[in-house]
Enzyme design. Structure first.
Site, PDB file in Angstrom:
ATOM      1  CE  LYS A 132     -70.379  28.879  19.022  1.00  0.00           C
ATOM      2  NZ  LYS A 132     -70.819  29.970  19.899  1.00  0.00           N
ATOM      3  CE  LYS A 171     -70.376  34.175  18.468  1.00  0.00           C
ATOM      4  NZ  LYS A 171     -71.307  34.179  17.295  1.00  0.00           N
ATOM      5  N   GLY A 196     -74.287  27.266  24.580  1.00  0.00           N
ATOM      6  CA  GLY A 196     -75.251  27.540  25.642  1.00  0.00           C
ATOM      7  C   GLY A 196     -75.238  29.000  26.079  1.00  0.00           C
ATOM      8  CE1 TYR A 244     -73.792  41.616  20.787  1.00  0.00           C
ATOM      9  CE2 TYR A 244     -74.071  43.991  21.059  1.00  0.00           C
ATOM     10  CZ  TYR A 244     -74.455  42.691  21.335  1.00  0.00           C
ATOM     11  OH  TYR A 244     -75.507  42.474  22.180  1.00  0.00           O
ATOM     12  CG  HIS A 293     -81.083  32.867  17.192  1.00  0.00           C
ATOM     13  ND1 HIS A 293     -79.801  32.532  17.549  1.00  0.00           N
ATOM     14  CD2 HIS A 293     -81.670  31.722  16.783  1.00  0.00           C
ATOM     15  CE1 HIS A 293     -79.626  31.222  17.351  1.00  0.00           C
ATOM     16  NE2 HIS A 293     -80.758  30.718  16.897  1.00  0.00           N
ATOM     17  CD  GLU A 338     -73.743  27.782  17.630  1.00  0.00           C
ATOM     18  OE1 GLU A 338     -72.771  27.035  17.851  1.00  0.00           O
ATOM     19  OE2 GLU A 338     -74.616  28.011  18.468  1.00  0.00           O
ATOM     20  NE  ARG A 381     -76.241  20.948  20.798  1.00  0.00           N
ATOM     21  CZ  ARG A 381     -77.127  21.897  21.032  1.00  0.00           C
ATOM     22  NH1 ARG A 381     -78.420  21.620  21.018  1.00  0.00           N
ATOM     23  NH2 ARG A 381     -76.772  23.134  21.290  1.00  0.00           N
ATOM     24  NE  ARG A 417     -84.355  26.744  25.092  1.00  0.00           N
ATOM     25  CZ  ARG A 417     -83.126  26.482  24.716  1.00  0.00           C
ATOM     26  NH1 ARG A 417     -82.174  26.347  25.623  1.00  0.00           N
ATOM     27  NH2 ARG A 417     -82.823  26.366  23.452  1.00  0.00           N
TER      28      ARG A 417
HETATM   29  P1  ADP Z   1     -80.070  24.779  21.923  1.00  0.00           P
HETATM   30  O1  ADP Z   1     -78.820  25.137  21.177  1.00  0.00           O
HETATM   31  O2  ADP Z   1     -80.497  23.352  21.761  1.00  0.00           O
HETATM   32  O3  ADP Z   1     -81.141  25.742  21.694  1.00  0.00           O
HETATM   33  P2  ADP Z   1     -78.585  25.392  24.308  1.00  0.00           P
HETATM   34  O4  ADP Z   1     -77.657  26.233  23.521  1.00  0.00           O
HETATM   35  O5  ADP Z   1     -79.183  25.942  25.539  1.00  0.00           O
HETATM   36  O6  ADP Z   1     -79.787  24.876  23.439  1.00  0.00           O
HETATM   37  O7  ADP Z   1     -77.826  24.027  24.629  1.00  0.00           O
HETATM   38  C1  ADP Z   1     -78.502  22.871  25.004  1.00  0.00           C
HETATM   39  C2  ADP Z   1     -77.822  22.220  26.165  1.00  0.00           C
HETATM   40  O8  ADP Z   1     -76.477  21.948  25.845  1.00  0.00           O
HETATM   41  C3  ADP Z   1     -77.809  23.060  27.399  1.00  0.00           C
HETATM   42  O9  ADP Z   1     -77.998  22.210  28.505  1.00  0.00           O
HETATM   43  C4  ADP Z   1     -76.419  23.676  27.395  1.00  0.00           C
HETATM   44  O10 ADP Z   1     -75.999  23.953  28.711  1.00  0.00           O
HETATM   45  C5  ADP Z   1     -75.608  22.594  26.753  1.00  0.00           C
HETATM   46  N1  ADP Z   1     -74.476  23.083  25.945  1.00  0.00           N
HETATM   47  C6  ADP Z   1     -74.517  23.563  24.689  1.00  0.00           C
HETATM   48  N2  ADP Z   1     -73.283  23.854  24.231  1.00  0.00           N
HETATM   49  C7  ADP Z   1     -72.428  23.543  25.228  1.00  0.00           C
HETATM   50  C8  ADP Z   1     -71.004  23.590  25.376  1.00  0.00           C
HETATM   51  N3  ADP Z   1     -70.187  24.030  24.416  1.00  0.00           N
HETATM   52  N4  ADP Z   1     -70.483  23.197  26.553  1.00  0.00           N
HETATM   53  C9  ADP Z   1     -71.283  22.753  27.522  1.00  0.00           C
HETATM   54  N5  ADP Z   1     -72.613  22.658  27.442  1.00  0.00           N
HETATM   55  C10 ADP Z   1     -73.189  23.051  26.318  1.00  0.00           C
HETATM   56  P1  ADP Z   2     -74.001  29.600  21.384  1.00  0.00           P
HETATM   57  O1  ADP Z   2     -73.051  28.573  20.893  1.00  0.00           O
HETATM   58  O2  ADP Z   2     -73.788  29.965  22.792  1.00  0.00           O
HETATM   59  O3  ADP Z   2     -75.400  29.267  21.027  1.00  0.00           O
HETATM   60  P2  ADP Z   2     -74.086  31.560  19.213  1.00  0.00           P
HETATM   61  O4  ADP Z   2     -72.907  31.852  18.341  1.00  0.00           O
HETATM   62  O5  ADP Z   2     -75.159  30.741  18.625  1.00  0.00           O
HETATM   63  O6  ADP Z   2     -73.578  30.916  20.565  1.00  0.00           O
HETATM   64  O7  ADP Z   2     -74.680  32.938  19.710  1.00  0.00           O
HETATM   65  C1  ADP Z   2     -75.660  32.978  20.728  1.00  0.00           C
HETATM   66  C2  ADP Z   2     -76.428  34.283  20.630  1.00  0.00           C
HETATM   67  O8  ADP Z   2     -75.548  35.407  20.766  1.00  0.00           O
HETATM   68  C3  ADP Z   2     -77.121  34.518  19.303  1.00  0.00           C
HETATM   69  O9  ADP Z   2     -78.382  33.886  19.276  1.00  0.00           O
HETATM   70  C4  ADP Z   2     -77.235  36.023  19.251  1.00  0.00           C
HETATM   71  O10 ADP Z   2     -78.323  36.499  20.015  1.00  0.00           O
HETATM   72  C5  ADP Z   2     -75.956  36.466  19.917  1.00  0.00           C
HETATM   73  N1  ADP Z   2     -74.915  36.727  18.917  1.00  0.00           N
HETATM   74  C6  ADP Z   2     -74.051  35.841  18.387  1.00  0.00           C
HETATM   75  N2  ADP Z   2     -73.237  36.423  17.480  1.00  0.00           N
HETATM   76  C7  ADP Z   2     -73.613  37.727  17.425  1.00  0.00           C
HETATM   77  C8  ADP Z   2     -73.158  38.874  16.698  1.00  0.00           C
HETATM   78  N3  ADP Z   2     -72.124  38.815  15.842  1.00  0.00           N
HETATM   79  N4  ADP Z   2     -73.771  40.058  16.926  1.00  0.00           N
HETATM   80  C9  ADP Z   2     -74.792  40.154  17.807  1.00  0.00           C
HETATM   81  N5  ADP Z   2     -75.262  39.126  18.516  1.00  0.00           N
HETATM   82  C10 ADP Z   2     -74.685  37.916  18.352  1.00  0.00           C
HETATM   83 MG    MG Z   3     -76.162  29.034  19.160  1.00  0.00          MG
END
Ligand code: ADP
Ligand code: ADP
Ligand code: MG
Length: 450
Positions: free
Chosen positions: A119, A161, A167, A205, A211, A291, A295, A341
């Site tokens: 990221k 982060k 996930g 934050y 999103h 991010e 995939r 989901r």
């Molecule tokens: P999407 O990004 O497709 O909306 P998720 O963020 O829930 O969905 O991720 C999809 C799947 O990948 C989930 O089963 C989640 O647990 C897994 N996953 C995503 N990122 C990671 C990670 N960095 N490490 C482990 N599992 C991950």
């Molecule tokens: P992941 O890899 O787990 O999907 P993301 O970076 O996509 O992580 O963030 C997951 C969720 O966290 C976002 O969909 C949003 O709701 C929240 N989030 C991420 N960054 C911020 C931010 N800077 N401020 C507020 N909420 C955030």
């Molecule tokens: Mg995400």
């Protein structure tokens, strides 16, 4: 002129394995499923052209083991590997191995995963491509002094982060200076344990956000954007309901977001399907890159429903060396789609996983209803993996009709024997907040508080 791959090894399980098997079948590509002992009785094993047991239920010794996946692919002479989502899908070192053996990968190049899957690295690429990012640290933050400096500029609340997080895991909100040093320390060791990588960074934050993510397809030469998905309905940063198009985005904003996503793909020469995620600040109508997921995503069907484009087939075509079958002009958003989901989790017990036997299973049907699931009556959801029951997806002419269709579909769904999140999702869909279309990522928590 190249033609389609002959065979694809699927290194995944559950609904996404089945989704890929179905696309392969329609394209005349042989599907070879690599499965664990925990999944031996599952529908994907029954429906794949070939299936090979690669190890025990423990994912570390099966789905997450690169050597085992590689030897299965080689033993069966697979032309390519489709990783689905999760597991090895974003592990660049695994894709290095695939590339070294000159097996195809249904996804981007290892180097692009390395660049965009981290990221911190991805945010740097975004800035270079002129895509706005959330204010915060320029990169890695490793000590408290640095964190305090960023806090001075960005102000509280802050979000720490993990660079390797995913996930919805690996992030923490910091409300004030008092806990900053301690929070930094804790989240770094949590990241080390969970992702084998203690790298963290800091963002402001944002509290009133949606999103919004853009689906892209790229063949190395051309990149096409397929509109947005709105995944604002979240609990603890995890998506619960996704929809397309977003009720908060107009044509002008959409065009800006799509252009930003395409610029990012062009910056790296991206190939295959990807999702560029943004947070959209409601208070000032601005978006910031957070991010990229290199995939196919869980919620890809809502984009398929409103564009008519089969994203898995496009992935397979691109991996075959064929150009994209669509141009930007071909992409027309029609109607409205919503996905729930549905997990085997108990909303009344803090969403604790409740895997177990589904004695009777009945999926809803009718016009505009799609259920992507690997479950049948009598199937036992194994305790080893995520507890997804399936994805219920509807399409309708407009958002109101889509909500009504989803509510009646949830009514029809029978999952005798296990508790699921479906009634909770129905409650959200039926809330004034969701119906109004005017909400932010905090609304689910507010409803839960009562
Ligand atoms: P999407 O990004 O497709 O909306 P998720 O963020 O829930 O969905 O991720 C999809 C799947 O990948 C989930 O089963 C989640 O647990 C897994 N996953 C995503 N990122 C990671 C990670 N960095 N490490 C482990 N599992 C991950
Ligand atoms: P992941 O890899 O787990 O999907 P993301 O970076 O996509 O992580 O963030 C997951 C969720 O966290 C976002 O969909 C949003 O709701 C929240 N989030 C991420 N960054 C911020 C931010 N800077 N401020 C507020 N909420 C955030
Ligand atoms: Mg995400």
């Amino acid at each position: 002129m190249s033609k389609l791959l002959n065979s694809v090894l699927i290194a995944n399980r559950g609904e996404i394995a089945l989704r890929i098997i179905r696309a392969c079948r329609e394209l005349g590509i042989k599907s070879i499923l690599a499965y664990s002992e925990g999944d031996k009785d599952s529908l994907p094993v029954k429906l794949a052209d070939q299936a090979v047991c690669i190890g025990p239920a423990n994912a570390a010794k099966s789905y997450n083991n690169p050597e085992l996946i590689m030897s299965a692919a080689m033993a069966f002479g697979a032309d390519a590997i489709h990783p689905g989502y999760g597991f090895l899908s974003e592990k660049a070192d695994f894709v290095d191995m695939v590339e070294e053996e000159e097996i195809g990968f249904v996804g981007p190049k290892a180097d692009h995963i390395r660049l965009m899957g981290d990221k911190i690295a991805a945010k740097k690429v975004a800035r270079k491509a002129g895509v706005p990012t959330v204010p915060g640290s320029d990169g890695l933050v490793s000590d408290a002094d640095e964190a305090f400096k960023i806090a001075k500029e960005a102000g509280f609340p802050l979000l720490i982060k993990a660079a390797a997080g995913g996930g919805g895991r690996g992030m923490r909100v910091v409300e004030s200076e008092e806990t900053l040093a301690k929070d930094l320390d804790e989240i770094m060791s949590e990241a080390e344990t969970a992702f084998n990588d203690p790298s963290v960074y800091i963002e402001r934050y944002l509290t009133d956000i949606r999103h919004i993510e853009i689906q892209v397809l790229a063949d190395g030469e051309n990149a096409v954007a397929l509109g947005e998905r709105d995944c604002t309905s979240q609990r603890r940063n995890q998506k619960l309901i996704e929809e397309a198009p977003s009720p908060a985005i107009d044509a002008e904003l959409r065009a800006g977001l799509e252009q930003a996503a395409i610029n990012l793909c062009k910056e790296v020469g991206y190939k295959n399907a990807g999702t560029v995620e943004f947070v959209f600040d409601n208070t000032e109508d601005k978006y910031y890159f957070i991010e990229m997921n290199t995939r196919i995503q869980v919620e890809h069907p809502v984009t398929e429903m409103v564009t008519g484009v089969d994203l898995i087939k496009e992935q397979l075509r691109i991996a075959s060396g064929l150009p994209l079958s669509i141009t930007q002009e071909d992409v027309q958003i029609k109607g409205h789609s919503i996905e729930c989901r549905i997990n085997a989790e108990d909303p009344n017990e803090n969403f604790a996983p409740r895997p177990g036997k589904i004695t009777q299973f009945r999926t809803p049907g009718g016009f505009g209803v799609r259920m992507d699931t690997h479950i049948e009556s009598g199937y036992t959801i194994p305790p080893f993996y995520d507890s997804m029951v399936g994805k219920l997806i509807v399409w309708a002419e407009d958002r109101d009709e889509a909500i009504a269709r989803m509510l009646r579909s949830i009514d029809e769904l029978v999952t005798e024997g296990v508790v699921t999140t479906a009634p909770f999702q129905a409650m959200l869909l039926d809330s004034d907040k969701f119906r109004s279309g005017d909400f932010n990522t905090g609304y689910v928590a507010k409803l839960l508080e009562g």
